[in-house]
Design a protein around this motif. Structure first.
Motif, PDB file in Angstrom:
ATOM      1  N   THR A   1       0.817  -1.174  -0.002  1.00 17.82           N
ATOM      2  CA  THR A   1       0.107  -0.024  -0.066  1.00 17.82           C
ATOM      3  C   THR A   1       1.021   1.268  -0.118  1.00 17.82           C
ATOM      4  O   THR A   1       2.015   1.150   0.055  1.00 17.82           O
ATOM      5  CB  THR A   1      -0.968  -0.013   1.183  1.00 17.82           C
ATOM      6  OG1 THR A   1      -0.052  -0.016   2.395  1.00 17.82           O
ATOM      7  CG2 THR A   1      -1.647  -1.306   1.267  1.00 17.82           C
ATOM      8  N   PHE A   2       0.218   2.519  -0.046  1.00 12.15           N
ATOM      9  CA  PHE A   2       0.922   3.492  -0.049  1.00 12.15           C
ATOM     10  C   PHE A   2       1.413   4.060   1.197  1.00 12.15           C
ATOM     11  O   PHE A   2       2.675   4.497   1.262  1.00 12.15           O
ATOM     12  CB  PHE A   2      -0.058   4.853  -0.463  1.00 12.15           C
ATOM     13  CG  PHE A   2       0.602   6.224  -0.505  1.00 12.15           C
ATOM     14  CD1 PHE A   2       1.448   6.417  -1.527  1.00 12.15           C
ATOM     15  CD2 PHE A   2       0.279   7.136   0.527  1.00 12.15           C
ATOM     16  CE1 PHE A   2       2.160   7.643  -1.518  1.00 12.15           C
ATOM     17  CE2 PHE A   2       0.865   8.409   0.196  1.00 12.15           C
ATOM     18  CZ  PHE A   2       1.759   8.708  -0.575  1.00 12.15           C
ATOM     19  N   LEU A   3       0.872   3.579   2.287  1.00  8.93           N
ATOM     20  CA  LEU A   3       1.232   3.524   3.668  1.00  8.93           C
ATOM     21  C   LEU A   3       2.593   2.839   3.739  1.00  8.93           C
ATOM     22  O   LEU A   3       3.492   3.339   4.505  1.00  8.93           O
ATOM     23  CB  LEU A   3       0.385   3.217   4.597  1.00  8.93           C
ATOM     24  CG  LEU A   3       0.717   3.519   6.013  1.00  8.93           C
ATOM     25  CD1 LEU A   3       0.897   5.135   6.306  1.00  8.93           C
ATOM     26  CD2 LEU A   3      -0.598   3.152   7.064  1.00  8.93           C
ATOM     27  N   ASP A   4       2.752   1.612   3.136  1.00 10.30           N
ATOM     28  CA  ASP A   4       3.861   0.860   3.374  1.00 10.30           C
ATOM     29  C   ASP A   4       5.105   1.667   2.481  1.00 10.30           C
ATOM     30  O   ASP A   4       6.091   1.661   3.106  1.00 10.30           O
ATOM     31  CB  ASP A   4       3.718  -0.450   2.663  1.00 10.30           C
ATOM     32  CG  ASP A   4       2.857  -1.395   3.328  1.00 10.30           C
ATOM     33  OD1 ASP A   4       2.533  -1.186   4.584  1.00 10.30           O
ATOM     34  OD2 ASP A   4       1.982  -2.228   2.882  1.00 10.30           O
ATOM     35  N   PHE A   5       4.838   2.276   1.411  1.00 10.68           N
ATOM     36  CA  PHE A   5       5.579   3.028   0.584  1.00 10.68           C
ATOM     37  C   PHE A   5       6.243   4.213   1.677  1.00 10.68           C
ATOM     38  O   PHE A   5       7.378   4.310   1.712  1.00 10.68           O
ATOM     39  CB  PHE A   5       5.076   3.417  -0.523  1.00 10.68           C
ATOM     40  CG  PHE A   5       5.985   4.390  -1.283  1.00 10.68           C
ATOM     41  CD1 PHE A   5       7.187   3.958  -2.160  1.00 10.68           C
ATOM     42  CD2 PHE A   5       5.709   5.820  -1.495  1.00 10.68           C
ATOM     43  CE1 PHE A   5       7.937   4.624  -2.784  1.00 10.68           C
ATOM     44  CE2 PHE A   5       6.590   6.627  -2.200  1.00 10.68           C
ATOM     45  CZ  PHE A   5       7.585   6.102  -2.701  1.00 10.68           C
ATOM     46  N   ILE A   6       5.348   4.993   2.344  1.00 16.87           N
ATOM     47  CA  ILE A   6       5.851   5.983   3.020  1.00 16.87           C
ATOM     48  C   ILE A   6       6.830   5.377   4.215  1.00 16.87           C
ATOM     49  O   ILE A   6       7.763   6.057   4.342  1.00 16.87           O
ATOM     50  CB  ILE A   6       4.680   6.850   3.571  1.00 16.87           C
ATOM     51  CG1 ILE A   6       3.908   7.492   2.502  1.00 16.87           C
ATOM     52  CG2 ILE A   6       4.912   7.712   4.671  1.00 16.87           C
ATOM     53  CD1 ILE A   6       4.642   8.482   1.924  1.00 16.87           C
ATOM     54  N   PHE A   7       6.390   4.227   4.642  1.00 19.84           N
ATOM     55  CA  PHE A   7       7.259   3.881   5.894  1.00 19.84           C
ATOM     56  C   PHE A   7       8.606   3.375   5.362  1.00 19.84           C
ATOM     57  O   PHE A   7       9.452   3.676   6.009  1.00 19.84           O
ATOM     58  CB  PHE A   7       6.754   2.605   6.539  1.00 19.84           C
ATOM     59  CG  PHE A   7       5.311   3.092   7.386  1.00 19.84           C
ATOM     60  CD1 PHE A   7       5.640   4.009   8.359  1.00 19.84           C
ATOM     61  CD2 PHE A   7       4.138   2.256   7.571  1.00 19.84           C
ATOM     62  CE1 PHE A   7       4.382   4.696   9.140  1.00 19.84           C
ATOM     63  CE2 PHE A   7       3.118   2.616   8.474  1.00 19.84           C
ATOM     64  CZ  PHE A   7       3.236   3.819   9.323  1.00 19.84           C
ATOM     65  N   ASP A   8       8.541   2.693   4.302  1.00 22.80           N
ATOM     66  CA  ASP A   8       9.976   2.337   3.660  1.00 22.80           C
ATOM     67  C   ASP A   8      10.852   3.570   3.501  1.00 22.80           C
ATOM     68  O   ASP A   8      12.105   3.508   3.577  1.00 22.80           O
ATOM     69  CB  ASP A   8       9.663   1.845   2.369  1.00 22.80           C
ATOM     70  CG  ASP A   8       9.057   0.259   2.376  1.00 22.80           C
ATOM     71  OD1 ASP A   8       9.488  -0.196   3.672  1.00 22.80           O
ATOM     72  OD2 ASP A   8       8.701  -0.342   1.548  1.00 22.80           O
ATOM     73  N   ILE A   9      10.310   4.499   2.779  1.00 22.10           N
ATOM     74  CA  ILE A   9      10.760   6.029   2.678  1.00 22.10           C
ATOM     75  C   ILE A   9      11.414   6.350   3.996  1.00 22.10           C
ATOM     76  O   ILE A   9      12.429   6.754   3.854  1.00 22.10           O
ATOM     77  CB  ILE A   9       9.880   6.836   1.820  1.00 22.10           C
ATOM     78  CG1 ILE A   9       9.771   6.433   0.649  1.00 22.10           C
ATOM     79  CG2 ILE A   9      10.912   8.366   1.819  1.00 22.10           C
ATOM     80  CD1 ILE A   9      10.870   6.187  -0.448  1.00 22.10           C
ATOM     81  N   LEU A  10      10.668   6.494   4.910  1.00 27.03           N
ATOM     82  CA  LEU A  10      11.239   7.202   6.245  1.00 27.03           C
ATOM     83  C   LEU A  10      12.157   6.193   6.849  1.00 27.03           C
ATOM     84  O   LEU A  10      12.872   6.861   7.637  1.00 27.03           O
ATOM     85  CB  LEU A  10       9.953   6.957   7.113  1.00 27.03           C
ATOM     86  CG  LEU A  10       8.937   8.410   6.756  1.00 27.03           C
ATOM     87  CD1 LEU A  10       7.658   8.298   7.647  1.00 27.03           C
ATOM     88  CD2 LEU A  10       9.340   9.763   6.749  1.00 27.03           C
TER      89      LEU A  10
END
Length: 59
Positions: free
Chosen positions: A18-27
């Motif tokens: 999901t998009f939330l998984d992507f944001i966590f990966d970036i962070l």
């Protein structure tokens, strides 16, 4: 029984990226990418310092 098993199987293996998984990966990855050059430099200087120290211990 078969319908129940298919519903259970569908829920169990439904893991999308999901998009939330992507944001966590970036962070997580941004600090790692920023600190990596400093870590490598630290390890190199530390290794060279130990090498010089061992040479002086040998003499």
């Amino acid at each position: 029984m078969k319908d129940w098993w298919q519903r259970r199987k569908g829920k169990k293996y439904h893991s999308g990226y999901t998009f939330l998984d992507f944001i966590f990966d970036i962070l997580v990855w941004i600090p790692e990418l920023i600190l990596l050059p400093f870590r490598v430099l630290f390890w190199l200087l530390r290794g060279i310092g130990r090498l010089i120290g061992d040479i002086f211990d040998f003499v």
